[in-house]
Design a protein around this motif. Structure first.
Motif, mmCIF file in Angstrom:
data_model
loop_
_atom_site.group_PDB
_atom_site.id
_atom_site.type_symbol
_atom_site.label_atom_id
_atom_site.label_comp_id
_atom_site.label_asym_id
_atom_site.label_seq_id
_atom_site.Cartn_x
_atom_site.Cartn_y
_atom_site.Cartn_z
ATOM 1 N N LEU A 14 0.861 -1.175 0.000
ATOM 2 C CA LEU A 14 0.000 0.000 0.000
ATOM 3 C C LEU A 14 0.902 1.231 0.000
ATOM 4 C CD1 LEU A 14 -2.900 1.098 0.070
ATOM 5 C CD2 LEU A 14 -2.724 1.165 2.571
ATOM 6 N N VAL A 15 0.793 2.030 -1.070
ATOM 7 C CA VAL A 15 1.654 3.199 -1.245
ATOM 8 C C VAL A 15 0.809 4.393 -1.674
ATOM 9 C CG1 VAL A 15 3.508 4.214 -2.638
ATOM 10 C CG2 VAL A 15 3.723 1.870 -1.814
ATOM 11 N N LEU A 16 1.083 5.544 -1.088
ATOM 12 C CA LEU A 16 0.459 6.799 -1.506
ATOM 13 C C LEU A 16 1.511 7.616 -2.241
ATOM 14 C CD1 LEU A 16 -1.986 8.729 -1.483
ATOM 15 C CD2 LEU A 16 -1.131 9.637 0.694
ATOM 16 N N VAL A 17 1.230 7.937 -3.497
ATOM 17 C CA VAL A 17 2.161 8.674 -4.352
ATOM 18 C C VAL A 17 1.606 10.070 -4.601
ATOM 19 C CG1 VAL A 17 3.275 8.752 -6.617
ATOM 20 C CG2 VAL A 17 2.972 6.559 -5.448
ATOM 21 N N GLY A 18 2.443 11.084 -4.449
ATOM 22 C CA GLY A 18 2.024 12.460 -4.639
ATOM 23 C C GLY A 18 2.092 12.911 -6.090
ATOM 24 N N LEU B 5 5.167 12.638 -9.117
ATOM 25 C CA LEU B 5 6.273 11.802 -8.665
ATOM 26 C C LEU B 5 6.347 10.555 -9.556
ATOM 27 C CD1 LEU B 5 8.475 11.313 -6.518
ATOM 28 C CD2 LEU B 5 6.753 10.100 -5.158
ATOM 29 N N PRO B 6 7.438 10.367 -10.297
ATOM 30 C CA PRO B 6 7.539 9.197 -11.178
ATOM 31 C C PRO B 6 7.412 7.900 -10.386
ATOM 32 C CG PRO B 6 9.269 10.791 -11.668
ATOM 33 C CD PRO B 6 8.631 11.233 -10.382
ATOM 34 N N HIS B 7 6.682 6.944 -10.943
ATOM 35 C CA HIS B 7 6.483 5.680 -10.243
ATOM 36 C C HIS B 7 6.065 4.579 -11.206
ATOM 37 C CE1 HIS B 7 2.532 7.688 -10.339
ATOM 38 N NE2 HIS B 7 1.996 6.472 -10.355
ATOM 39 N N ARG C 137 3.942 14.346 2.950
ATOM 40 C CA ARG C 137 4.900 13.232 2.888
ATOM 41 C C ARG C 137 4.755 12.465 1.583
ATOM 42 N NH1 ARG C 137 3.122 12.767 8.220
ATOM 43 N NH2 ARG C 137 1.828 10.933 7.789
ATOM 44 N N ALA C 138 3.520 12.409 1.060
ATOM 45 C CA ALA C 138 3.269 11.664 -0.175
ATOM 46 C C ALA C 138 3.983 12.259 -1.378
ATOM 47 C CB ALA C 138 1.763 11.597 -0.447
ATOM 48 N N LEU C 139 4.442 13.513 -1.258
ATOM 49 C CA LEU C 139 5.207 14.114 -2.351
ATOM 50 C C LEU C 139 6.472 13.316 -2.628
ATOM 51 C CD1 LEU C 139 4.868 17.908 -1.473
ATOM 52 C CD2 LEU C 139 3.536 16.580 -3.125
ATOM 53 N N MET C 140 6.925 12.533 -1.634
ATOM 54 C CA MET C 140 8.081 11.658 -1.813
ATOM 55 C C MET C 140 7.677 10.181 -1.799
ATOM 56 S SD MET C 140 11.060 13.622 0.382
ATOM 57 C CE MET C 140 10.105 13.704 1.897
ATOM 58 N N GLY C 141 6.360 9.926 -1.731
ATOM 59 C CA GLY C 141 5.867 8.561 -1.681
ATOM 60 C C GLY C 141 5.873 8.037 -0.252
ATOM 61 N N VAL C 142 4.777 7.414 0.163
ATOM 62 C CA VAL C 142 4.662 6.855 1.512
ATOM 63 C C VAL C 142 4.201 5.412 1.410
ATOM 64 C CG1 VAL C 142 3.502 6.997 3.752
ATOM 65 C CG2 VAL C 142 4.082 9.098 2.523
ATOM 66 N N THR C 143 4.889 4.519 2.121
ATOM 67 C CA THR C 143 4.452 3.126 2.212
ATOM 68 C C THR C 143 4.013 2.846 3.641
ATOM 69 O OG1 THR C 143 5.060 0.824 1.778
ATOM 70 C CG2 THR C 143 6.760 2.229 2.712
ATOM 71 N N PHE C 144 3.086 1.913 3.796
ATOM 72 C CA PHE C 144 2.491 1.634 5.100
ATOM 73 C C PHE C 144 2.846 0.219 5.551
ATOM 74 C CE2 PHE C 144 0.032 4.798 2.872
ATOM 75 C CZ PHE C 144 -0.089 5.813 3.813
ATOM 76 N N SER C 145 2.817 0.009 6.851
ATOM 77 C CA SER C 145 3.230 -1.273 7.423
ATOM 78 C C SER C 145 2.239 -2.379 7.070
ATOM 79 C CB SER C 145 3.336 -1.156 8.942
ATOM 80 O OG SER C 145 2.040 -1.038 9.516
ATOM 81 N N GLU C 146 2.709 -3.614 7.180
ATOM 82 C CA GLU C 146 1.841 -4.764 6.893
ATOM 83 C C GLU C 146 0.642 -4.798 7.824
ATOM 84 O OE1 GLU C 146 2.085 -9.660 6.497
ATOM 85 O OE2 GLU C 146 3.911 -8.471 6.762
ATOM 86 N N ASP C 147 0.854 -4.457 9.097
ATOM 87 C CA ASP C 147 -0.266 -4.432 10.045
ATOM 88 C C ASP C 147 -1.318 -3.419 9.619
ATOM 89 O OD1 ASP C 147 0.834 -6.400 11.613
ATOM 90 O OD2 ASP C 147 1.724 -5.020 13.077
ATOM 91 N N THR C 148 -0.873 -2.239 9.199
ATOM 92 C CA THR C 148 -1.802 -1.210 8.747
ATOM 93 C C THR C 148 -2.567 -1.679 7.509
ATOM 94 O OG1 THR C 148 -0.451 0.603 9.619
ATOM 95 C CG2 THR C 148 -1.989 1.139 7.850
#
Length: 294
Positions: free
Chosen positions: A69-73, A76-78, A121-132
């Motif tokens: 699970l990733v939030l991309v701003g 931001l290339p992805h 923070r999503a401007l640099m991409g954010v990943t979330f933990s497995e528990d989340t």
């Protein structure tokens, strides 16, 4: 280490229109072949059953596990590449929403500070933990079946809970560096003109006249601001609208191509594959799952 200097970034024209709030794709797939890209919308991407897929966000590269699970701003290339993934049945739910969906007035409220910080923070991409991810998975799957205000309220609630979750990680050391297409008055005029007229033939001279510029000066401006020629930008817009129609209705590919300004089906197929990395037929089948545009 991230993208090589020679990597070509495709500016994706998403099917999200100015009147929409969010777009949700829910699909099953057996491979990852969408090229590296960027777009001005935020994107929350959920993936399951795809261990070994290679995640690239900005200058970050790593392999993902069973859940992602990733939030991309904006801009931001992805991309997610096949990597060492051997799974033949991968689930991917993609949620895209305008950056203007939550304006400064709303984000300035105290209660919205966690979401405001998450979007930064999503401007640099954010990943979330497995528990989340495990806690949020059911809600993300449910969001794919909602529409209208229910979908919007669930997105807001989801973003808030993600913003306060533990063990978030930013991915890239840089933000999107591509010039924002919209922060120039002349470019905005061109954008609005193309949005209203993409279905018919548009000559460069007509668009240049709109800004009272010569063709040479106009072409230079578009190239400087977008990195593409005007014809490329026009075709990107047409492909964006065609993508939406491929998803939303069952009209033939030729009907959609002509309706979106392509007078030659072979040319449409060629440009579509170049932009999307797949054919219109396969694109439609890939997005045969639940989708909502609100």
């Amino acid at each position: 280490m991230g993208f090589a200097e020679s990597t070509v970034f495709n500016r994706e024209i998403t099917p999200l229109t100015a009147e929409d709030c969010l777009l949700v794709f829910d699909r099953w797939k057996d491979k990852f072949d969408f090229p590296p890209h960027f777009h001005p919308e935020y994107e929350l991407n959920f993936i399951s059953h795809a261990p070994g897929v290679r995640r690239i966000v900005g200058d970050h590269i790593s392999q993902i596990g069973e859940l992602e699970l990733v939030l991309v701003g904006p801009n931001l290339p992805h991309c997610w590449e096949q990597g060492d993934c051997r799974s033949a049945k991968v689930r991917e739910i993609t949620i895209q929403f305008h950056r203007e969906l939550f304006d400064d007035g709303l984000l300035g409220r105290n209660i919205m500070q966690p979401i405001r910080d998450l979007l930064m923070r999503a401007l640099m991409g954010v990943t979330f933990s497995e528990d989340t991810i495990k806690r949020m998975q059911g809600r993300i799957e449910k969001l794919a079946s909602l529409s209208g205000m229910d979908a919007f309220m669930e997105l807001l609630s989801l973003l808030f809970d993600l913003s306060t979750s533990r063990n978030q990680q930013t991915l890239s050391s840089t933000t999107g560096k591509h010039d924002d297409f919209y922060n120039n008055e002349k470019i905005q005029q061109v954008f609005e003109f193309v949005q209203k007229n993409y279905m018919r033939r548009i000559k460069v001279e007509e668009a240049a006249a709109l800004l009272h510029m010569t063709e040479v000066s106009f072409s230079r401006l578009i190239k400087q601001r977008t990195g593409r020629t005007f014809v490329d930008f026009l075709n990107d817009t047409r492909i964006g609208f065609a993508s939406r129609q491929l998803i939303e209705n069952n009209d033939s590919i030729s009907e959609i191509a002509f309706r979106c300004g392509f007078n030659n089906l072979a040319n449409f197929n060629r440009i579509f594959k170049k932009r999307k990395g797949t054919t219109p037929t396969l694109f439609r089948s890939d997005f045969a799952g639940i989708r909502r545009v609100n």
